[in-house]
Design a protein around this motif. Structure first.
Motif, mmCIF file in Angstrom:
data_model
loop_
_atom_site.group_PDB
_atom_site.id
_atom_site.type_symbol
_atom_site.label_atom_id
_atom_site.label_comp_id
_atom_site.label_asym_id
_atom_site.label_seq_id
_atom_site.Cartn_x
_atom_site.Cartn_y
_atom_site.Cartn_z
ATOM 1 N N LYS A 1 1.189 -0.961 0.286
ATOM 2 C CA LYS A 1 0.084 -0.331 0.150
ATOM 3 C C LYS A 1 1.180 1.470 0.266
ATOM 4 C CE LYS A 1 -4.286 -2.001 1.740
ATOM 5 N NZ LYS A 1 -4.691 -1.681 0.964
ATOM 6 N N THR A 2 1.862 1.163 0.615
ATOM 7 C CA THR A 2 2.682 2.722 0.236
ATOM 8 C C THR A 2 3.270 2.398 -0.939
ATOM 9 O OG1 THR A 2 3.776 2.032 2.922
ATOM 10 C CG2 THR A 2 4.775 3.500 1.911
ATOM 11 N N LEU A 3 3.751 1.631 -1.496
ATOM 12 C CA LEU A 3 4.016 1.483 -2.909
ATOM 13 C C LEU A 3 3.512 2.361 -3.503
ATOM 14 C CD1 LEU A 3 6.679 -1.756 -3.029
ATOM 15 C CD2 LEU A 3 7.108 0.671 -2.389
ATOM 16 N N ASP A 4 1.727 1.607 -3.516
ATOM 17 C CA ASP A 4 1.300 1.890 -3.939
ATOM 18 C C ASP A 4 1.202 3.445 -3.895
ATOM 19 O OD1 ASP A 4 0.291 -0.439 -6.116
ATOM 20 O OD2 ASP A 4 -1.035 -0.914 -4.377
ATOM 21 N N GLN A 5 0.709 4.277 -3.012
ATOM 22 C CA GLN A 5 0.803 5.815 -3.046
ATOM 23 C C GLN A 5 2.091 6.446 -3.787
ATOM 24 O OE1 GLN A 5 -2.080 7.150 -1.113
ATOM 25 N NE2 GLN A 5 -2.510 5.230 -0.808
ATOM 26 N N GLY A 6 3.048 5.870 -3.237
ATOM 27 C CA GLY A 6 4.057 6.679 -4.285
ATOM 28 C C GLY A 6 3.934 6.396 -5.516
ATOM 29 N N VAL A 7 2.860 5.645 -6.305
ATOM 30 C CA VAL A 7 2.646 5.550 -7.839
ATOM 31 C C VAL A 7 1.345 6.905 -7.969
ATOM 32 C CG1 VAL A 7 1.589 4.423 -9.158
ATOM 33 C CG2 VAL A 7 3.238 3.129 -7.897
ATOM 34 N N PHE A 8 1.100 6.466 -7.239
ATOM 35 C CA PHE A 8 -0.586 7.084 -6.593
ATOM 36 C C PHE A 8 0.216 8.846 -7.163
ATOM 37 C CE2 PHE A 8 -3.379 3.827 -5.153
ATOM 38 C CZ PHE A 8 -3.650 3.827 -6.422
ATOM 39 N N GLY A 9 0.881 9.015 -6.180
ATOM 40 C CA GLY A 9 1.698 10.401 -5.879
ATOM 41 C C GLY A 9 2.290 11.074 -7.133
ATOM 42 N N MET A 10 2.614 10.122 -8.018
ATOM 43 C CA MET A 10 4.037 10.175 -9.131
ATOM 44 C C MET A 10 2.922 10.844 -10.323
ATOM 45 S SD MET A 10 6.491 7.523 -9.474
ATOM 46 C CE MET A 10 6.565 7.280 -10.681
ATOM 47 N N LEU A 11 1.385 9.781 -10.387
ATOM 48 C CA LEU A 11 0.271 9.908 -10.977
ATOM 49 C C LEU A 11 -0.164 11.464 -11.039
ATOM 50 C CD1 LEU A 11 -1.572 8.751 -13.231
ATOM 51 C CD2 LEU A 11 -2.769 8.053 -11.753
ATOM 52 N N ARG A 12 -0.592 12.158 -9.939
ATOM 53 C CA ARG A 12 -0.555 12.862 -9.651
ATOM 54 C C ARG A 12 0.128 14.004 -10.370
ATOM 55 N NH1 ARG A 12 -1.978 11.140 -4.715
ATOM 56 N NH2 ARG A 12 -4.422 11.274 -4.063
ATOM 57 N N VAL A 13 1.367 14.749 -10.011
ATOM 58 C CA VAL A 13 2.365 15.081 -10.413
ATOM 59 C C VAL A 13 2.805 15.082 -11.814
ATOM 60 C CG1 VAL A 13 5.459 15.353 -11.161
ATOM 61 C CG2 VAL A 13 4.077 14.300 -8.832
ATOM 62 N N VAL A 14 2.526 13.503 -12.686
ATOM 63 C CA VAL A 14 2.664 13.491 -13.976
ATOM 64 C C VAL A 14 1.420 14.169 -14.903
ATOM 65 C CG1 VAL A 14 1.955 12.101 -15.859
ATOM 66 C CG2 VAL A 14 3.335 11.417 -14.329
ATOM 67 N N ASN A 15 0.003 13.816 -13.773
ATOM 68 C CA ASN A 15 -1.537 14.505 -14.092
ATOM 69 C C ASN A 15 -1.064 16.347 -14.273
ATOM 70 O OD1 ASN A 15 -3.854 14.331 -14.919
ATOM 71 N ND2 ASN A 15 -4.738 15.629 -13.262
ATOM 72 N N ALA A 16 -0.612 16.760 -13.524
ATOM 73 C CA ALA A 16 -0.287 18.505 -13.068
ATOM 74 C C ALA A 16 0.114 18.834 -14.564
ATOM 75 C CB ALA A 16 0.415 19.058 -12.452
ATOM 76 N N LEU A 17 1.409 18.176 -15.325
ATOM 77 C CA LEU A 17 2.106 18.798 -16.207
ATOM 78 C C LEU A 17 1.635 18.147 -17.825
ATOM 79 C CD1 LEU A 17 5.737 17.548 -14.924
ATOM 80 C CD2 LEU A 17 4.722 19.654 -14.457
ATOM 81 N N ILE A 18 0.391 17.109 -17.204
ATOM 82 C CA ILE A 18 0.084 17.170 -19.108
ATOM 83 C C ILE A 18 -1.169 18.078 -19.441
ATOM 84 C CG2 ILE A 18 -1.786 15.155 -20.416
ATOM 85 C CD1 ILE A 18 0.180 12.784 -18.449
ATOM 86 N N PRO A 19 -1.177 18.597 -20.570
ATOM 87 C CA PRO A 19 -2.899 19.221 -20.792
ATOM 88 C C PRO A 19 -3.716 19.343 -20.410
ATOM 89 C CG PRO A 19 -0.985 18.890 -22.621
ATOM 90 C CD PRO A 19 -0.148 18.621 -22.233
ATOM 91 N N ASP A 20 -4.640 19.472 -20.002
ATOM 92 C CA ASP A 20 -6.155 18.854 -20.452
ATOM 93 C C ASP A 20 -6.742 18.972 -22.033
ATOM 94 O OD1 ASP A 20 -8.552 17.616 -20.210
ATOM 95 O OD2 ASP A 20 -9.547 18.595 -18.064
ATOM 96 N N MET A 21 -6.461 18.275 -22.703
ATOM 97 C CA MET A 21 -7.332 18.949 -23.935
ATOM 98 C C MET A 21 -8.727 18.450 -24.328
ATOM 99 S SD MET A 21 -3.901 18.879 -25.275
ATOM 100 C CE MET A 21 -4.374 19.049 -26.739
ATOM 101 N N GLN A 22 -9.143 18.330 -23.142
ATOM 102 C CA GLN A 22 -10.423 17.939 -23.766
ATOM 103 C C GLN A 22 -11.259 19.187 -23.961
ATOM 104 O OE1 GLN A 22 -13.317 17.901 -20.900
ATOM 105 N NE2 GLN A 22 -12.456 18.658 -19.217
ATOM 106 N N TYR A 23 -10.219 20.410 -24.115
ATOM 107 C CA TYR A 23 -11.347 22.026 -24.163
ATOM 108 C C TYR A 23 -11.213 22.477 -25.512
ATOM 109 C CZ TYR A 23 -11.785 22.312 -18.946
ATOM 110 O OH TYR A 23 -11.847 22.286 -17.742
ATOM 111 N N PHE A 24 -10.101 21.186 -26.332
ATOM 112 C CA PHE A 24 -9.312 21.979 -27.368
ATOM 113 C C PHE A 24 -9.979 21.209 -28.832
ATOM 114 C CE2 PHE A 24 -5.685 22.736 -25.005
ATOM 115 C CZ PHE A 24 -5.649 23.955 -25.627
ATOM 116 N N ASN A 25 -11.151 20.444 -28.196
ATOM 117 C CA ASN A 25 -12.271 19.803 -28.973
ATOM 118 C C ASN A 25 -13.566 20.609 -29.169
ATOM 119 O OD1 ASN A 25 -13.245 17.569 -31.207
ATOM 120 N ND2 ASN A 25 -13.784 16.760 -29.065
#
Length: 545
Positions: free
Chosen positions: A474-498
């Motif tokens: 569970k601790t390792l998974d929380q680290g993965v979810f934390g990395m996912l939050r970082v990646v999500n902050a750097l990815i542009p939300d493209m739904q608005y361009f459609n």
């Protein structure tokens, strides 16, 4: 088509952008400081401070003249490299596109032509944006033509900005030409009897949808008829069941100038027996003022669930209404004014009931909206083209920055991957992170927990054993979810361009819900990526081919 999307709030988005920017700046400074220590040893801090000082100077003391000169040079280079040939490819598609689009039904005849134009423009120009932005600077470095520029009194920041501006100019010219040609091509190809579909409807969606059951008791949902897709709830016909929409913040002034209220629906019919299959199920429509308790029955109307004709699914209600308290023809007539008697300020309540016994009508909140005065097809087409232009500018910004520190093929893959993930996976990532914020993790756990379940052949809902191994997983998974939050902050939300679906389905492209977020995202990536591109080009070894 449901055009209602998640609302965009500019101030929280700006705060989030500032937090991400500060976090990225600190991470970049930390990496740079460690790299300077590794490269220069004890002299590293001094070299690090000098690099930062020079960077601040070069990013603030910009010369518009030099930036303009580099942009002009980039434009001319693109012209010599036949970049504008993409326009001729677009025209070639138009010449033969009508051969494959003429067999559509008369009811939907306009939509395929609009989709064809918007899709062709998007595909060709996105490919062009990737090629010109990701391969320009690496090609200059390989050909050593960039050495001529950097030996002049030109800052690396001006090179990055000039290249971005030049690529943007090339794409803007091609987009304007193809958009104008595509607009007139649509009007020429769509038959005269179907050109009434070239409109821009302006929907105002309800703030709330509530239900009454067959006995008249209030509820938040209707009946589930067993449909695996639970998007709609159903109301039972021939009973007191009702679906009640509450519209707020209506532009009453515009409605008064229009002289009427227009309601458009896209309900679904569900039959428990066949009946007359050639006859549409009907619904009752009433307007209700909860303050004055005035309820005005407007009439009964067919559901028209398979109709793509907006006129067939729209009910026009005049300002002056003559009605009876019931649908009984012998009831006495009464008169009310729509705007003074039925509107509660800028709020409106609409009630829908199913007419036929043992038949059901399915509704969702976006299935009925107040149709404000229509805009022209040119307006929504121009807005959709502007949305495409913002997408191209975002690709140019990301691609030019990536080409400052990697070669052309890698920059293309990196930029294309960011755009692809933003279009395809961003909503899924947002949903996972939203569930985590409400302490509802994904079924089966994260990547480590799901791997453990696969190896031990444990199903996805059984609890894990309580031991130190489970705590580690569970601790390792929380680290993965934390990395996912970082990646999500750097990815542009493209739904608005459609934006292409709006003109294709006869809707106006909303400024606040689509174009403003697209502009904010583009500018939000522009400023930090210019800084990243500058330092990447400043520290890059130009002699390396």
């Amino acid at each position: 088509m449901v055009v209602e999307i998640a609302p965009f709030h500019l101030l929280p988005a700006l705060v989030h952008w500032l937090l991400v920017l500060v976090a990225c700046a600190f991470a970049g400074l930390a990496v740079g400081f460690v790299a300077s220590l590794a490269a220069y040893g004890a002299a590293g801090p001094r070299m690090f401070a000098l690099t930062i000082k020079r960077g601040v100077r070069d990013l603030l003391l910009l010369s518009p003249k030099r930036i303009g000169a580099i942009a002009t040079l980039t434009f001319k280079e693109a012209q010599r490299r036949k970049a504008f040939m993409i326009g001729f490819v677009f025209l070639l598609l138009f010449m033969f596109g009508g051969w494959f689009l003429g067999g559509t039904s008369s009811e939907r005849v306009a939509k395929p032509f609009i989709i064809f134009v918007m899709t062709a423009m998007s595909f060709l120009l996105i490919m062009m944006a990737l090629l010109v932005s990701c391969w320009g600077i690496p090609a200059d470095i390989k050909a050593r033509s960039l050495h001529t520029v950097v030996t002049k009194p030109v800052r690396r920041s001006e090179i990055v900005l000039g290249r971005m501006l030049g690529y943007a100019g090339v794409l803007t010219v091609v987009l304007v030409v193809t958009s104008v040609f595509g607009y007139f091509w649509i009007w020429q190809k769509v038959p005269a009897q179907s050109q009434n579909q070239l409109i821009a409807r302006v929907p105002h969606y309800a703030a709330e949808l509530n239900f009454l059951d067959r006995t008249g008791a209030e509820g938040k949902t209707g009946i589930n008829v067993g449909d695996i897709w639970d998007y709609r709830s159903f109301i039972e016909g021939g009973t007191n069941a009702r679906a009640i929409w509450t519209f707020k913040d209506l532009d009453v002034g515009r409605m008064k100038r229009d002289g009427k209220l227009r309601l458009e629906q896209s309900f679904e019919a569900f039959r428990t027996y066949k009946g007359d299959v050639n006859q549409q199920l009907r619904y009752t429509l009433s307007l209700y003022n909860p303050n004055t308790k005035v309820r005005v029955p407007i009439g009964t109307f067919p559901v028209q669930e398979h109709s793509a004709n907006a006129a067939a699914t729209t009910v026009d209600i005049p300002a002056e209404l003559v009605y009876r308290d019931s649908f009984d023809l012998d009831a006495p007539e009464k008169k009310v004014n729509l705007f003074t008697d039925l509107l509660n300020g800028d709020e409106l309540t609409v009630e829908i009931g199913a007419l036929e016994t043992q038949q059901y009508i399915g509704v969702a909140k976006p299935d009925m909206f107040v149709r404000m005065p229509d805009r022209t097809f040119l307006a929504t087409y121009a807005k959709a083209s502007f949305g495409l232009w913002l997408l191209l500018m975002l690709i140019v910004i990301i691609g030019t920055t990536a080409s400052c520190f990697v070669k052309g093929p890698v920059a293309t893959i990196l930029t294309g991957s960011l755009i692809f993930v933003g279009f395809v996976f961003r909503n899924r990532i947002d949903k996972v992170l939203g569930d985590l914020s409400m302490n509802k993790g994904p079924i089966g756990g994260g990547s480590f927990e799901s791997s453990y379940r696969l190896l031990t052949q444990m199903n996805e809902v059984s609890p894990l054993p309580e031991n130190i191994g489970t705590d580690i997983i569970k601790t390792l998974d929380q680290g993965v979810f934390g990395m996912l939050r970082v990646v999500n902050a750097l990815i542009p939300d493209m739904q608005y361009f459609n934006t292409s679906e709006y003109p294709a389905n006869g809707f106006d492209v909303p400024w606040g819900a689509m174009l403003l977020p697209s502009l904010a995202i583009t500018l939000g990536f522009f400023f930090p990526l210019v800084i990243l591109g500058y330092f990447s080009l400043q520290l890059r070894e130009l002699e390396h081919k």
